[in-house]
Scaffold this motif. Structure first.
Motif, PDB file in Angstrom:
ATOM      1  N   GLY A   1      18.803  78.008   7.128  1.00 36.71           N
ATOM      2  CA  GLY A   1      18.665  76.939   8.053  1.00 36.71           C
ATOM      3  C   GLY A   1      17.237  77.333   9.085  1.00 36.71           C
ATOM      4  O   GLY A   1      16.858  77.888   9.064  1.00 36.71           O
ATOM      5  N   THR A   2      17.882  75.930  10.021  1.00 45.36           N
ATOM      6  CA  THR A   2      16.302  75.350  10.960  1.00 45.36           C
ATOM      7  C   THR A   2      16.919  75.350  12.274  1.00 45.36           C
ATOM      8  O   THR A   2      16.108  75.029  13.677  1.00 45.36           O
ATOM      9  CB  THR A   2      16.120  74.338   9.833  1.00 45.36           C
ATOM     10  N   THR A   3      18.510  75.353  12.395  1.00 44.71           N
ATOM     11  CA  THR A   3      18.791  75.571  13.509  1.00 44.71           C
ATOM     12  C   THR A   3      18.528  76.157  14.830  1.00 44.71           C
ATOM     13  O   THR A   3      18.391  77.741  14.492  1.00 44.71           O
ATOM     14  CB  THR A   3      20.485  75.210  13.777  1.00 44.71           C
ATOM     15  N   ALA A   4      18.047  76.196  15.809  1.00 44.90           N
ATOM     16  CA  ALA A   4      17.879  77.462  16.956  1.00 44.90           C
ATOM     17  C   ALA A   4      19.270  78.318  17.190  1.00 44.90           C
ATOM     18  O   ALA A   4      19.818  76.876  17.176  1.00 44.90           O
ATOM     19  CB  ALA A   4      16.598  76.413  18.164  1.00 44.90           C
ATOM     20  N   ARG A   5      18.985  78.950  17.358  1.00 43.32           N
ATOM     21  CA  ARG A   5      19.429  80.106  17.898  1.00 43.32           C
ATOM     22  C   ARG A   5      19.964  80.535  19.152  1.00 43.32           C
ATOM     23  O   ARG A   5      18.137  80.859  19.210  1.00 43.32           O
ATOM     24  CB  ARG A   5      19.822  81.106  17.089  1.00 43.32           C
ATOM     25  N   THR A   6      20.197  80.940  20.132  1.00 41.08           N
ATOM     26  CA  THR A   6      20.085  81.709  21.049  1.00 41.08           C
ATOM     27  C   THR A   6      21.443  82.628  21.378  1.00 41.08           C
ATOM     28  O   THR A   6      22.082  83.177  21.268  1.00 41.08           O
ATOM     29  CB  THR A   6      20.948  80.556  22.499  1.00 41.08           C
TER      30      THR A   6
ATOM     31  N   PRO B   1      16.145 102.979  21.275  1.00 40.18           N
ATOM     32  CA  PRO B   1      17.307 100.899  21.794  1.00 40.18           C
ATOM     33  C   PRO B   1      16.282  99.555  21.460  1.00 40.18           C
ATOM     34  O   PRO B   1      14.928 100.099  21.211  1.00 40.18           O
ATOM     35  CB  PRO B   1      17.618 101.238  23.406  1.00 40.18           C
ATOM     36  N   ASN B   2      17.395  98.951  21.107  1.00 36.78           N
ATOM     37  CA  ASN B   2      16.998  97.477  20.486  1.00 36.78           C
ATOM     38  C   ASN B   2      17.406  96.240  20.907  1.00 36.78           C
ATOM     39  O   ASN B   2      19.030  96.631  20.286  1.00 36.78           O
ATOM     40  CB  ASN B   2      16.035  98.048  19.902  1.00 36.78           C
ATOM     41  N   VAL B   3      16.934  95.436  21.445  1.00 34.92           N
ATOM     42  CA  VAL B   3      18.522  94.309  21.240  1.00 34.92           C
ATOM     43  C   VAL B   3      17.731  93.556  20.819  1.00 34.92           C
ATOM     44  O   VAL B   3      16.439  93.014  21.123  1.00 34.92           O
ATOM     45  CB  VAL B   3      19.233  94.063  22.848  1.00 34.92           C
ATOM     46  N   GLY B   4      18.282  92.158  19.514  1.00 34.94           N
ATOM     47  CA  GLY B   4      17.541  90.818  19.230  1.00 34.94           C
ATOM     48  C   GLY B   4      18.397  90.781  18.802  1.00 34.94           C
ATOM     49  O   GLY B   4      19.093  90.792  18.017  1.00 34.94           O
ATOM     50  N   ILE B   5      17.348  88.883  18.106  1.00 34.55           N
ATOM     51  CA  ILE B   5      18.125  88.448  16.905  1.00 34.55           C
ATOM     52  C   ILE B   5      17.317  88.130  16.138  1.00 34.55           C
ATOM     53  O   ILE B   5      16.537  87.761  15.982  1.00 34.55           O
ATOM     54  CB  ILE B   5      18.642  87.079  17.790  1.00 34.55           C
ATOM     55  N   LEU B   6      17.796  88.080  14.954  1.00 30.19           N
ATOM     56  CA  LEU B   6      17.442  87.697  13.615  1.00 30.19           C
ATOM     57  C   LEU B   6      17.879  86.283  12.605  1.00 30.19           C
ATOM     58  O   LEU B   6      19.038  86.490  12.514  1.00 30.19           O
ATOM     59  CB  LEU B   6      16.590  89.209  12.895  1.00 30.19           C
ATOM     60  N   LYS B   7      17.505  85.576  12.765  1.00 28.69           N
ATOM     61  CA  LYS B   7      18.058  84.512  12.117  1.00 28.69           C
ATOM     62  C   LYS B   7      17.392  84.981  10.314  1.00 28.69           C
ATOM     63  O   LYS B   7      16.006  84.056  10.408  1.00 28.69           O
ATOM     64  CB  LYS B   7      17.963  83.355  13.100  1.00 28.69           C
ATOM     65  N   SER B   8      17.799  83.943   9.819  1.00 26.64           N
ATOM     66  CA  SER B   8      17.443  84.567   8.089  1.00 26.64           C
ATOM     67  C   SER B   8      17.992  82.999   7.651  1.00 26.64           C
ATOM     68  O   SER B   8      17.698  83.195   6.471  1.00 26.64           O
ATOM     69  CB  SER B   8      18.043  86.030   7.494  1.00 26.64           C
TER      70      SER B   8
END
Length: 111
Positions: free
Chosen positions: A90-95, A81-88
């Protein structure tokens, strides 16, 4: 995303971005785009692997997505199991907020 995995994915493309469901086995990926548009509400995501290991169902708010289950490119090795976010882009932060995470495994009976 490793060589063997299954997951929901949000990709910001098109006029109305929708959730995609994905299976990845042996380096090959199957991706299907659902008819459920992404919004800013809280949702319950669920993934179920059938007992035979031959299909994986994807649910949002206890409703199976229109393109589920997936039966191709299923994982061929152990997964975790894994929960996460990967932003690929732009430069705007994501939550990414996770209110509750649960993992349940029902093992098949053997005799």
């Amino acid at each position: 995303v490793g060589n063997d995995s299954f997951y929901f994915r949000y990709t910001d493309s098109g006029a109305t971005p929708n959730w995609t469901i994905n299976t990845r086995g042996g380096g090959a990926t199957t991706t299907q785009t659902s008819n459920l548009a992404v919004d800013t509400n809280w949702h319950r995501f669920r993934i179920e692997v059938n007992a035979a290991g031959t299909s994986i169902g994807f649910y949002i708010d206890d409703v199976e997505l229109n393109v589920s289950p997936l039966t191709t490119n299923l994982p061929t090795s152990n997964t975790a199991p894994n929960v996460g976010i990967l932003k690929s882009a732009g430069t705007t932060a994501r939550t990414f907020n996770v209110d509750f995470y649960s993992f349940y495994m029902k093992l098949a009976a053997t005799r």
